[in-house]
Design a protein around this motif. Structure first.
Motif, PDB file in Angstrom:
ATOM      1  N   GLN A  71       0.817  -1.206   0.000  1.00 54.71           N
ATOM      2  CA  GLN A  71       0.000   0.000   0.000  1.00 54.71           C
ATOM      3  C   GLN A  71       0.853   1.259   0.000  1.00 54.71           C
ATOM      4  OE1 GLN A  71      -3.793  -0.201   2.501  1.00 54.71           O
ATOM      5  NE2 GLN A  71      -2.721  -2.063   3.188  1.00 54.71           N
ATOM      6  N   LEU A  72       2.075   1.168   0.523  1.00 54.91           N
ATOM      7  CA  LEU A  72       2.968   2.324   0.580  1.00 54.91           C
ATOM      8  C   LEU A  72       3.648   2.597  -0.750  1.00 54.91           C
ATOM      9  CD1 LEU A  72       4.448   4.492   2.317  1.00 54.91           C
ATOM     10  CD2 LEU A  72       6.185   2.728   2.795  1.00 54.91           C
ATOM     11  N   LEU A  73       4.218   1.565  -1.369  1.00 56.15           N
ATOM     12  CA  LEU A  73       5.060   1.801  -2.549  1.00 56.15           C
ATOM     13  C   LEU A  73       4.949   0.727  -3.624  1.00 56.15           C
ATOM     14  CD1 LEU A  73       8.799   0.898  -1.887  1.00 56.15           C
ATOM     15  CD2 LEU A  73       7.005   0.171  -0.352  1.00 56.15           C
ATOM     16  N   GLY A  74       3.949  -0.130  -3.556  1.00 47.95           N
ATOM     17  CA  GLY A  74       3.881  -1.241  -4.498  1.00 47.95           C
ATOM     18  C   GLY A  74       3.759  -0.854  -5.960  1.00 47.95           C
ATOM     19  N   ALA A  75       3.281   0.373  -6.236  1.00 48.48           N
ATOM     20  CA  ALA A  75       3.135   0.820  -7.615  1.00 48.48           C
ATOM     21  C   ALA A  75       4.266   1.751  -8.059  1.00 48.48           C
ATOM     22  CB  ALA A  75       1.785   1.529  -7.803  1.00 48.48           C
ATOM     23  N   ARG A  76       5.303   1.903  -7.231  1.00 50.35           N
ATOM     24  CA  ARG A  76       6.442   2.753  -7.590  1.00 50.35           C
ATOM     25  C   ARG A  76       7.567   1.886  -8.135  1.00 50.35           C
ATOM     26  NH1 ARG A  76       7.288   8.027  -5.528  1.00 50.35           N
ATOM     27  NH2 ARG A  76       9.434   7.753  -6.264  1.00 50.35           N
ATOM     28  N   SER A  77       7.511   1.618  -9.429  1.00 48.25           N
ATOM     29  CA  SER A  77       8.506   0.724 -10.034  1.00 48.25           C
ATOM     30  C   SER A  77       9.917   1.273  -9.927  1.00 48.25           C
ATOM     31  CB  SER A  77       8.156   0.461 -11.503  1.00 48.25           C
ATOM     32  OG  SER A  77       8.112   1.675 -12.242  1.00 48.25           O
ATOM     33  N   ASP A  78      10.074   2.605  -9.840  1.00 51.22           N
ATOM     34  CA  ASP A  78      11.422   3.167  -9.727  1.00 51.22           C
ATOM     35  C   ASP A  78      12.052   2.839  -8.381  1.00 51.22           C
ATOM     36  OD1 ASP A  78       9.444   5.030  -8.622  1.00 51.22           O
ATOM     37  OD2 ASP A  78      11.154   6.368  -8.266  1.00 51.22           O
ATOM     38  N   LEU A  79      11.238   2.452  -7.395  1.00 49.69           N
ATOM     39  CA  LEU A  79      11.756   2.076  -6.085  1.00 49.69           C
ATOM     40  C   LEU A  79      11.851   0.566  -5.907  1.00 49.69           C
ATOM     41  CD1 LEU A  79       9.759   4.590  -3.855  1.00 49.69           C
ATOM     42  CD2 LEU A  79      12.177   4.745  -4.485  1.00 49.69           C
ATOM     43  N   THR A  80      11.187  -0.198  -6.766  1.00 50.73           N
ATOM     44  CA  THR A  80      11.100  -1.646  -6.547  1.00 50.73           C
ATOM     45  C   THR A  80      11.488  -2.509  -7.738  1.00 50.73           C
ATOM     46  OG1 THR A  80       8.768  -1.722  -7.218  1.00 50.73           O
ATOM     47  CG2 THR A  80       9.218  -1.308  -4.878  1.00 50.73           C
ATOM     48  N   ASP A  81      11.664  -1.918  -8.920  1.00 52.63           N
ATOM     49  CA  ASP A  81      11.783  -2.757 -10.122  1.00 52.63           C
ATOM     50  C   ASP A  81      12.873  -2.324 -11.089  1.00 52.63           C
ATOM     51  OD1 ASP A  81       8.895  -3.044  -9.115  1.00 52.63           O
ATOM     52  OD2 ASP A  81       8.988  -4.615 -10.626  1.00 52.63           O
ATOM     53  N   ASN A  82      13.936  -1.718 -10.621  1.00 49.59           N
ATOM     54  CA  ASN A  82      15.010  -1.332 -11.537  1.00 49.59           C
ATOM     55  C   ASN A  82      15.877  -2.515 -11.947  1.00 49.59           C
ATOM     56  OD1 ASN A  82      14.446   1.524 -11.506  1.00 49.59           O
ATOM     57  ND2 ASN A  82      15.183   1.516  -9.396  1.00 49.59           N
ATOM     58  N   GLN A  83      16.011  -3.487 -11.092  1.00 46.90           N
ATOM     59  CA  GLN A  83      16.804  -4.680 -11.394  1.00 46.90           C
ATOM     60  C   GLN A  83      15.926  -5.926 -11.292  1.00 46.90           C
ATOM     61  OE1 GLN A  83      19.864  -5.171 -12.473  1.00 46.90           O
ATOM     62  NE2 GLN A  83      20.011  -7.380 -12.173  1.00 46.90           N
ATOM     63  N   ASP A  84      15.381  -6.159 -10.122  1.00 47.77           N
ATOM     64  CA  ASP A  84      14.490  -7.287  -9.895  1.00 47.77           C
ATOM     65  C   ASP A  84      13.057  -6.764  -9.818  1.00 47.77           C
ATOM     66  OD1 ASP A  84      16.825  -8.822  -9.784  1.00 47.77           O
ATOM     67  OD2 ASP A  84      17.052  -8.373  -7.652  1.00 47.77           O
TER      68      ASP A  84
END
Length: 248
Positions: free
Chosen positions: A77-90
């Motif tokens: 709910q906090l950041l699951g849709a922020r790909s720049d914080l969670t999906d740059n590599q994995d």
């Protein structure tokens, strides 16, 4: 009394990080650290629209027939849709993509970018508010249970995810350091402070460690180390292009 060297322009909430990774669980401190990190190190602070909705997570629970731990729901709910914080590599899986490794009883929520590793939570731990996270390498001959302990709490794992993904967020501000036989180069070991995160994977020590100094974060993987600067000026200082600004 010897004083610890100062850390100019560190731009990290060390108090929150210490509380998040301490002996007494404080997952709210983990979210405070992530909010501060997003504000100071990413393209924009976290906003109310940067996470998934409770309805998204309820739907995932219903589809899986499994409860989602409180910490996992809060992180999504906090950041699951922020790909720049969670999906740059994995990749952090979207709620609709969460799945169960039924053979080993693990709920999988993150996948390495070439599907060489997976992160999850054991089904037997899903009733905990902030359960341990396990990791599995994509082995040629998988065993009946090849998941290993990674970090002791979901909230701390998301701190690590955000830090690790930040390393790959901007190619112009990242680089590599080659440790010598005894560890990090002497100048780094002397000036960088180890961050208060456990050495991990906690089942495979010696493992990775985090350090910071002067707008630089660095992850030492015991054989190679990757760093990321917050600004171009910090990158130049660290890379030796502006030696007059080096911190003694």
């Amino acid at each position: 009394m010897t004083q610890e060297p100062s850390l100019p322009n560190l731009a990290l909430d060390l108090d929150a990080l210490t509380a998040a990774a301490g002996e007494q669980p404080d997952r709210q401190a983990a979210w405070r650290f992530i909010r501060a990190f997003a504000r100071d190190w990413s393209r924009s602070p976290l906003a109310g629209t940067d996470g998934h909705t409770p309805a998204d997570l309820d739907a995932a629970q219903a589809r899986l027939g499994l409860p989602l731990p409180t910490a996992l729901r809060e992180a999504y709910q906090l950041l699951g849709a922020r790909s720049d914080l969670t999906d740059n590599q994995d990749s952090l899986l979207a709620p609709e993509d969460l799945y169960l490794d039924a053979d080993r009883g693990v709920l999988v929520f993150r996948v390495e970018n070439q599907s060489c590793a997976y992160w999850g939570i054991r089904v037997t731990d899903l009733d905990q508010d902030d359960p341990p996270v396990v990791v599995r390498a994509d082995l040629v001959r998988p065993t009946a249970d090849d998941w290993a302990a990674w970090l002791g709490r979901v909230s701390v794992a998301f701190v690590e995810i955000v830090l690790s993904e930040a390393l790959c967020a901007d190619e112009d501000l990242m680089g590599w350091v080659t440790p010598d036989d005894t560890g990090l180069p002497e100048d780094i070991a002397a000036t960088f402070r180890r961050l208060p995160l456990p050495e991990y994977p906690i089942s495979q020590q010696p493992g990775s460690r985090w350090y910071a100094h002067d707008e630089i974060i660095l992850r030492d993987d015991r054989g190679t180390a990757m760093f990321r600067a917050r600004t171009e000026a910090a990158f130049d200082r660290f890379d030796g292009e502006d030696e007059d600004d080096e911190v003694d």
